[in-house]
Design a protein around this motif. Sequence first.
Motif, short mmCIF file in Angstrom:
data_model
loop_
_atom_site.label_atom_id
_atom_site.label_comp_id
_atom_site.label_asym_id
_atom_site.label_seq_id
_atom_site.Cartn_x
_atom_site.Cartn_y
_atom_site.Cartn_z
N HIS A 19 0.81 -1.21 0.00
CA HIS A 19 0.00 0.00 0.00
C HIS A 19 0.85 1.27 0.00
O HIS A 19 0.30 2.38 0.10
CB HIS A 19 -0.92 0.02 1.22
CG HIS A 19 -1.90 -1.11 1.26
ND1 HIS A 19 -2.34 -1.69 2.44
CD2 HIS A 19 -2.52 -1.79 0.25
CE1 HIS A 19 -3.19 -2.67 2.17
NE2 HIS A 19 -3.32 -2.74 0.84
N GLU A 21 2.55 2.99 -2.30
CA GLU A 21 2.31 4.00 -3.34
C GLU A 21 1.01 4.74 -3.07
O GLU A 21 0.94 5.97 -3.22
CB GLU A 21 2.28 3.34 -4.72
CG GLU A 21 3.59 2.71 -5.14
CD GLU A 21 4.70 3.73 -5.32
OE1 GLU A 21 4.40 4.92 -5.53
OE2 GLU A 21 5.89 3.33 -5.26
N ALA A 22 -0.04 4.03 -2.68
CA ALA A 22 -1.32 4.67 -2.41
C ALA A 22 -1.21 5.64 -1.24
O ALA A 22 -1.79 6.73 -1.25
CB ALA A 22 -2.39 3.62 -2.13
N LEU A 23 -0.44 5.24 -0.22
CA LEU A 23 -0.32 6.09 0.96
C LEU A 23 0.55 7.31 0.71
O LEU A 23 0.43 8.32 1.43
CB LEU A 23 0.26 5.27 2.12
CG LEU A 23 -0.71 4.27 2.74
CD1 LEU A 23 0.03 3.25 3.60
CD2 LEU A 23 -1.77 4.98 3.56
N GLU A 25 0.37 9.11 -1.96
CA GLU A 25 -0.40 10.09 -2.71
C GLU A 25 -0.94 11.15 -1.76
O GLU A 25 -1.38 10.85 -0.66
CB GLU A 25 -1.57 9.41 -3.43
CG GLU A 25 -1.13 8.45 -4.53
CD GLU A 25 -2.30 7.79 -5.23
OE1 GLU A 25 -3.45 8.11 -4.86
OE2 GLU A 25 -2.07 6.97 -6.13
N TRP A 262 -5.74 -1.68 -1.71
CA TRP A 262 -5.91 -0.48 -0.91
C TRP A 262 -7.36 -0.01 -0.83
O TRP A 262 -7.82 0.39 0.26
CB TRP A 262 -5.01 0.63 -1.43
CG TRP A 262 -5.27 1.94 -0.74
CD1 TRP A 262 -5.76 3.07 -1.29
CD2 TRP A 262 -5.07 2.22 0.65
NE1 TRP A 262 -5.88 4.06 -0.33
CE2 TRP A 262 -5.46 3.56 0.87
CE3 TRP A 262 -4.60 1.46 1.73
CZ2 TRP A 262 -5.40 4.17 2.12
CZ3 TRP A 262 -4.53 2.07 2.99
CH2 TRP A 262 -4.93 3.40 3.17
N PRO A 263 -8.15 -0.02 -1.90
CA PRO A 263 -9.53 0.46 -1.78
C PRO A 263 -10.34 -0.26 -0.71
O PRO A 263 -11.21 0.35 -0.07
CB PRO A 263 -10.11 0.23 -3.18
CG PRO A 263 -8.92 0.33 -4.09
CD PRO A 263 -7.81 -0.33 -3.31
N LEU A 266 -9.17 1.12 2.63
CA LEU A 266 -9.68 2.47 2.76
C LEU A 266 -11.17 2.48 3.10
O LEU A 266 -11.63 3.30 3.91
CB LEU A 266 -9.43 3.24 1.47
CG LEU A 266 -9.92 4.69 1.44
CD1 LEU A 266 -9.29 5.51 2.56
CD2 LEU A 266 -9.64 5.31 0.07
#
Length: 286
Positions: A19, A21-23, A25, A262-263, A266
């Motif tokens: 996760h 890369e998503a975090l 952002e 990740w979705p 989240l």
Amino acid sequence: MKRAGHGLQGVGVGFKPRHYEALMELPPAISWLEVHAENYMVAGGETLAQLRDLAQYYPISVHGVGLSLAGQAAPDPAHLARLKQLIDWLKPAQISEHLAWSSHGGVYFNDLLPISYDQPNFQRLCQHIDQVQQALGRAILIENPANYLSFSNSACEEVDFLSALASETGCGLLLDINNVYVSAQNQQWDAMSYLYKFDYSRVGEIHLAGFASDTDALGHPLLIDNHGAPIDQRVWQLFDFVCQNMGAFPTLIERDNNIPPWPEMLAEAQRAGQILAAAADQLVRA
């Protein structure tokens, strides 16, 4: 010594490298992150580099799994020294450990093992918690365990044992609501009664996680705290009860196995955030 307490706000997630890369952002989608201490007690490498990056944007909570606070022996000095080195540079918002033991006689087990709630164990735990807090220069949080059995020689209930530990040592408490539900189902007691009695004045963090369903050797239902499934609806209901009646506390979504995209993480964080927001709104209107 810095007291354990509300060093965080809102909803966090347990960090997993998939996760990253998503975090990274911006703006961030969640409020804080938690990491397992033992994964970062190293000199370098990509894992540590990712944590350094994330710490620029997120408050970090450090969750230990290897101090074996309830063990017969004092916490391993080498392990404690490595933990202190991590804490000194990371300066996390909170530090937590488990009410459990995981090593004996130099042998380390891949489990968080239970204890009876009696005076000898209480005294030893107080000594070990004091030793850790003195070494780190700050208070820690102690997490209630997921239990699969009970001890006939326990002299008090778990909630009273935890509250006494906090009072004696100055530590805070980490309330894992999934552990409460798992223990209640396995030992056939009422989770709501446990939550009514918990010492919320000491709570610095709440954990939410999923469990696995199994059967024991006699064919009886057994829940396993495996952090490998979505949070169960009944655990959500207990969390909502705590927030509406006891207050809104920093809350972590835990997932250590069967890590989802990740979705999905989240979505659970956002659901927890909605419950926290509703509780805060109720408090304002009251």
